[in-house]
Motif scaffolding. Structure first.
Motif: not given
Ligand code: MG
Ligand code: ATP
Length: 353
Positions: A31, A134, A172, A217
């Motif tokens: 991203r 998330e 993830d 993380k």
């Molecule tokens: Mg991410």
């Protein structure tokens, strides 16, 4: 134009430790929400540098996916596209070997997302454990953006558009790959033919690098990162603040290695595994202080990052070159993904004109 220094590419390759894999189609991406960090390096970038030599690798700068939780702050994404490209090139990804492309420049990806979204229920999206955690972490409350909830579908579009067989990712991303393969099976069943390929994850030995405080993380959005252009001072400060064994109060005491972030990082980044094993043994026996282990880690990270930082500084100063790399890769990717889109539309019977 700057070129990848051979010494850096070789050093990265030699220590990567992933299996020898030949001639596969590979897709990965990041991203565009910030500079890349040590978690990316160890979780995926290092493998990509090695894999590009014998495979057909595409790397996607996921700007549209970056918008899924930044719709109200799009400049965060726009401002980071070239940062990510500079990071790729700085670690040794070679645009002559790897197609580096921009998600928003490839309309077939958005179209595939729309087609696939008819095959995935909201309940299935809500069950995705990464999306679930998330969503909790981002405090969306009752205003979860539709794009965010459905980003696993857009990832499925990215992966299948390039018929990727292998996807080098951190852990993830495993639920995303599972959802991708579910979509692949549905489309193949609709088409009554194997028009799409299932993919497999390629996990590195360290598939989830923790943040220096050990609480989560390492992640761009959480702001707990050591970037790939961190200064010696920033590295030293991050390591000084690192979580160790809270019960290791004096040097003489035996210390615990499990959960001790300094040792997690030494395992991940120190080139001499035998030396790290000796350090662990010494620490567990007592007589090795946290000051010393932190100094060893600081030296190791400064040595790793210095050439990447130098290379990155030169690259980011030449934005024209970065744009040129991205444009060329995006044009190639457009062609390839259009072929997949045509097949998927045909599977839905939408090939009248
Ligand atoms: Mg991410
Ligand atoms: P964001 O916080 O915006 O989601 P991020 O830091 O999680 O950013 P991504 O762009 O989402 O980074 O992830 C890109 C790739 O890097 C994925 O394959 C992901 O699994 C991997 N990755 C990200 N962070 C880590 C980490 N701490 N350890 C190992 N791999 C990681």
């Amino acid at each position: 134009m700057p070129n990848t220094p051979n010494d850096l590419a070789t050093a990265t390759t030699a220590t990567s430790g992933s299996k020898a894999i030949t001639e596969q189609k590979i897709l990965t991406g990041d991203r565009a929400t910030g500079q890349l960090h040590l978690g990316h390096y160890i979780g995926s970038l290092k493998q990509r540098v090695e894999l590009q030599h014998n495979n057909q690798q595409t790397i996607l700068v996921a700007d549209m996916q970056g918008l899924t939780d930044n719709g109200n702050n799009p400049s965060k994404v726009a401002d980071n596209i070239l940062n990510v490209v500079a990071d790729y090139l700085a670690v040794g990804i070679d645009p002559a070997k790897t197609t580096i492309c921009l998600q928003s420049g490839i309309p077939a990806l958005a179209e595939l997302t729309m087609y696939y979204s008819n095959l995935v229920s909201i309940a299935r999206l809500e069950r995705n454990p990464t999306v679930k955690s998330e969503i909790q972490g981002k405090n969306f409350g009752r205003s979860i953006p539709a794009g965010f909830l459905s980003y696993p579908i857009s990832q499925a579009a990215d992966i299948t558009a390039f018929q990727a067989q292998l996807v080098p990712v951190g852990d993830d991303q495993l639920p995303m790959l599972e959802q991708t393969n579910e979509i692949v099976r549905k489309i193949n069943s609709l088409a009554n033919s194997q028009i799409l390929r299932e993919c497999q994850p390629l996990l590195s030995n360290i598939s989830r690098l923790p943040s220096p405080d050990g609480k989560s993380k390492m992640s761009k959005s959480l702001g707990n990162v050591i970037t790939l252009d961190a200064s010696d001072k920033a590295i030293s400060q991050a390591v000084k603040a690192m979580y160790t064994d809270p019960n290791h109060l004096t040097i003489d005491q035996p210390g615990q290695v499990e959960g001790n972030v300094v040792f997690t990082y030494l395992d991940a980044f120190h080139p001499d595994a035998e030396y790290v094993a000796q350090l662990k043994e010494h620490y567990q026996r007592g007589g090795l202080g946290d000051g010393k282990t932190k100094q060893i880690l600081t030296d190791c990270l400064q040595t790793l990052i210095a050439p990447i930082r130098a290379r990155r500084q030169a690259l980011i100063a030449d934005k024209g070159y970065l744009i040129e790399v991205l444009k060329k890769g995006t044009e190639q990717a457009r062609e390839e993904s259009q072929q997949t889109l045509d097949k998927v539309k045909t599977a839905f019977g939408l090939n009248l004109i």
